[in-house]
Design a protein around this motif. Structure first.
Motif, PDB file in Angstrom:
ATOM      1  N   UNK A 113       0.834  -1.203   0.000  1.00  0.00           N
ATOM      2  CA  UNK A 113       0.000   0.000   0.000  1.00  0.00           C
ATOM      3  C   UNK A 113       0.868   1.251   0.000  1.00  0.00           C
ATOM      4  N   UNK A 114       2.003   1.193   0.703  1.00  0.00           N
ATOM      5  CA  UNK A 114       2.935   2.326   0.693  1.00  0.00           C
ATOM      6  C   UNK A 114       3.566   2.465  -0.685  1.00  0.00           C
ATOM      7  N   UNK A 115       3.970   1.321  -1.269  1.00  0.00           N
ATOM      8  CA  UNK A 115       4.554   1.346  -2.608  1.00  0.00           C
ATOM      9  C   UNK A 115       3.543   1.899  -3.610  1.00  0.00           C
ATOM     10  N   UNK A 116       2.297   1.418  -3.512  1.00  0.00           N
ATOM     11  CA  UNK A 116       1.261   1.894  -4.416  1.00  0.00           C
ATOM     12  C   UNK A 116       1.000   3.376  -4.260  1.00  0.00           C
ATOM     13  N   UNK A 117       1.058   3.860  -3.027  1.00  0.00           N
ATOM     14  CA  UNK A 117       0.778   5.273  -2.784  1.00  0.00           C
ATOM     15  C   UNK A 117       1.867   6.168  -3.376  1.00  0.00           C
ATOM     16  N   UNK A 118       3.133   5.846  -3.077  1.00  0.00           N
ATOM     17  CA  UNK A 118       4.230   6.674  -3.577  1.00  0.00           C
ATOM     18  C   UNK A 118       4.382   6.513  -5.091  1.00  0.00           C
ATOM     19  N   UNK A 138      -2.903  -4.379  -1.838  1.00  0.00           N
ATOM     20  CA  UNK A 138      -2.205  -3.276  -1.177  1.00  0.00           C
ATOM     21  C   UNK A 138      -1.940  -2.117  -2.118  1.00  0.00           C
ATOM     22  N   UNK A 139      -1.481  -2.425  -3.328  1.00  0.00           N
ATOM     23  CA  UNK A 139      -1.209  -1.371  -4.312  1.00  0.00           C
ATOM     24  C   UNK A 139      -2.480  -0.593  -4.633  1.00  0.00           C
ATOM     25  N   UNK A 140      -3.579  -1.310  -4.813  1.00  0.00           N
ATOM     26  CA  UNK A 140      -4.854  -0.644  -5.118  1.00  0.00           C
ATOM     27  C   UNK A 140      -5.284   0.272  -3.978  1.00  0.00           C
ATOM     28  N   UNK A 141      -5.112  -0.192  -2.743  1.00  0.00           N
ATOM     29  CA  UNK A 141      -5.503   0.621  -1.588  1.00  0.00           C
ATOM     30  C   UNK A 141      -4.717   1.928  -1.541  1.00  0.00           C
TER      31      UNK A 141
END
Length: 408
Positions: free
Chosen positions: A262-267, A314-317
């Protein structure tokens, strides 16, 4: 101003926002660590312990838009400088709990009120008004504070509880956060006011017309429906993958993987938002849960497939939060952004809170998550359609780094 110039001038603001936005999440993400010790000491049920979180949520949802309106009037710097220390004080007071439920509820109510001074909209607004060419990446750094809170607060709480006990853990957590964030905010958290807001003699514009726009309702509907499904899948991730034959340790590892992703997806999404059409990113991000549920619903999903599903979840979130926030900063008057964003947060929280309950109820009745997927797929499709209906526009060219691909 180019992307590089923006970061050279204001690079500390997103980092302070990252730390600031992680603070109000302390009680939520550390509550699981304290739950066993506190309930055993006081003879409470876990529902009684969790009632504090319910109070916090209800008060936060009810008063959040009012705090957002105040933010629009006073600006993010004044808001957080007044709010940091009362919030830390309220968090530390949980260590004084004596087993009386009325006291526990009173502490929860005071904590909920204290978080209004450090609401996410304040940290987001400071970055929004400081970045334009690189707004996507800057916002993603601030919002990564949610992922940071998810990862660090449980570990910090567990370490402190084991070494000094849960009563002292609360004030130490509070003091540690405040000692880092308050000096940084005092000396370096100085975002400019939006140009229009500098004319302090003018009243704030009404927010009513915004509520009648397609952009508002499409973003609210898309984010709310997506949050409902996404949180349900994350909360139920461990039991879902255990049904596929994984042991508890492996299942928990997949849950941790989803948090990291989720952190990776966000950044990653924040970086791409400055270069790739928003609509294309939204289509990919909002559609990912369809693939995730397809894998979860397979009778013989392999471990690599389940790992991929957890990573995509996680990436989607992370990506969804970035996209909705980014579009909100582009579509609505900056002078009332605090109000609008707080209303979004309220709507998303209401929808998200229903998702896990619905998934659990359907499983209790049918004995399987398959029926929940049948219900959730249309929600994901509708959220994707709604985000596609939000009008997009080309951003300004960056003289130094090139022109962003035009939104279609």
């Amino acid at each position: 101003m180019t992307k590089r110039q923006e970061w050279q001038k204001s690079w500390l603001l997103p980092l302070i926002g990252l730390l600031g936005i992680s603070g109000p999440a302390a009680m939520v993400y550390s509550s699981g660590v304290f739950m066993v010790e506190i309930t055993e000491e006081f003879g409470w049920s876990r529902a009684q312990f969790s009632s504090a979180l319910t109070i916090q949520m209800l008060l936060g949802l009810g008063l959040g838009p009012l705090a957002g309106r105040l933010l629009d009037r006073v600006g993010p710097r004044r808001m957080v400088m007044v709010g940091i220390l009362p919030f830390a004080f309220a968090l530390g007071l949980f260590g004084l709990s004596n087993g009386e439920m009325w006291q526990w509820w009173l502490l929860a109510a005071f904590y909920a009120l204290s978080t209004l001074g450090v609401i996410p909209a304040a940290w987001v607004m400071a970055t929004m008004v400081s970045f334009r060419a690189s707004r996507g990446l800057a916002l993603s750094v601030v919002l990564a504070g949610i992922g940071l809170a998810t990862a660090l607060w449980p570990m910090i709480a567990a370490q402190l509880s084991a070494s000094i006990g849960w009563r002292l853990a609360f004030p130490v957590m509070a003091a540690g956060w405040a000692l880092i964030v308050f000096p940084l905010a005092l000396f370096f958290f100085k975002p400019p006011l939006p140009d229009a807001a500098e004319k302090s003699s003018l009243p704030l514009p009404p927010v009513g017309p915004i509520f009648r726009t397609r952009e508002f309702w499409c973003l609210l509907g898309a984010g709310g429906l997506f949050a409902s499904v996404q949180l349900a899948l994350i909360i139920h991730l461990v039991p879902i993958v255990r049904e596929a034959g994984l042991d508890l340790s492996t299942a928990a590892s997949l849950a941790g993987l989803a948090g990291v992703c989720s952190i990776i997806g966000r950044v990653g999404t924040g970086l791409l938002l400055d270069w790739v059409p928003t609509r294309l990113l939204a289509l990919v991000a909002f559609s990912l849960p369809l693939l995730v549920m397809a894998i979860f619903n397979m009778d013989a999903a392999s471990l690599p497939m389940l790992v991929a599903a957890a990573a995509m979840l996680g990436i989607a979130a992370g990506a969804e939060t970035d996209i909705v926030t980014y579009l909100a900063t582009r579509k609505f008057d900056q002078r009332v952004f605090g109000t609008v964003y707080s209303i979004f947060q309220t709507g998303f929280a209401i929808c998200a809170s229903m998702g896990p309950l619905l998934a659990g109820r359907i499983f209790d009745v049918s004995g399987s998550y398959s029926n929940y997927y049948l219900f959730a797929v249309p929600l994901v499709l509708l959220s994707t359609l709604l985000i596609m209906l939000v009008p997009t526009e080309s951003n300004e060219a960056s003289p130094e780094l090139g022109t962003r691909v035009s939104d279609v």
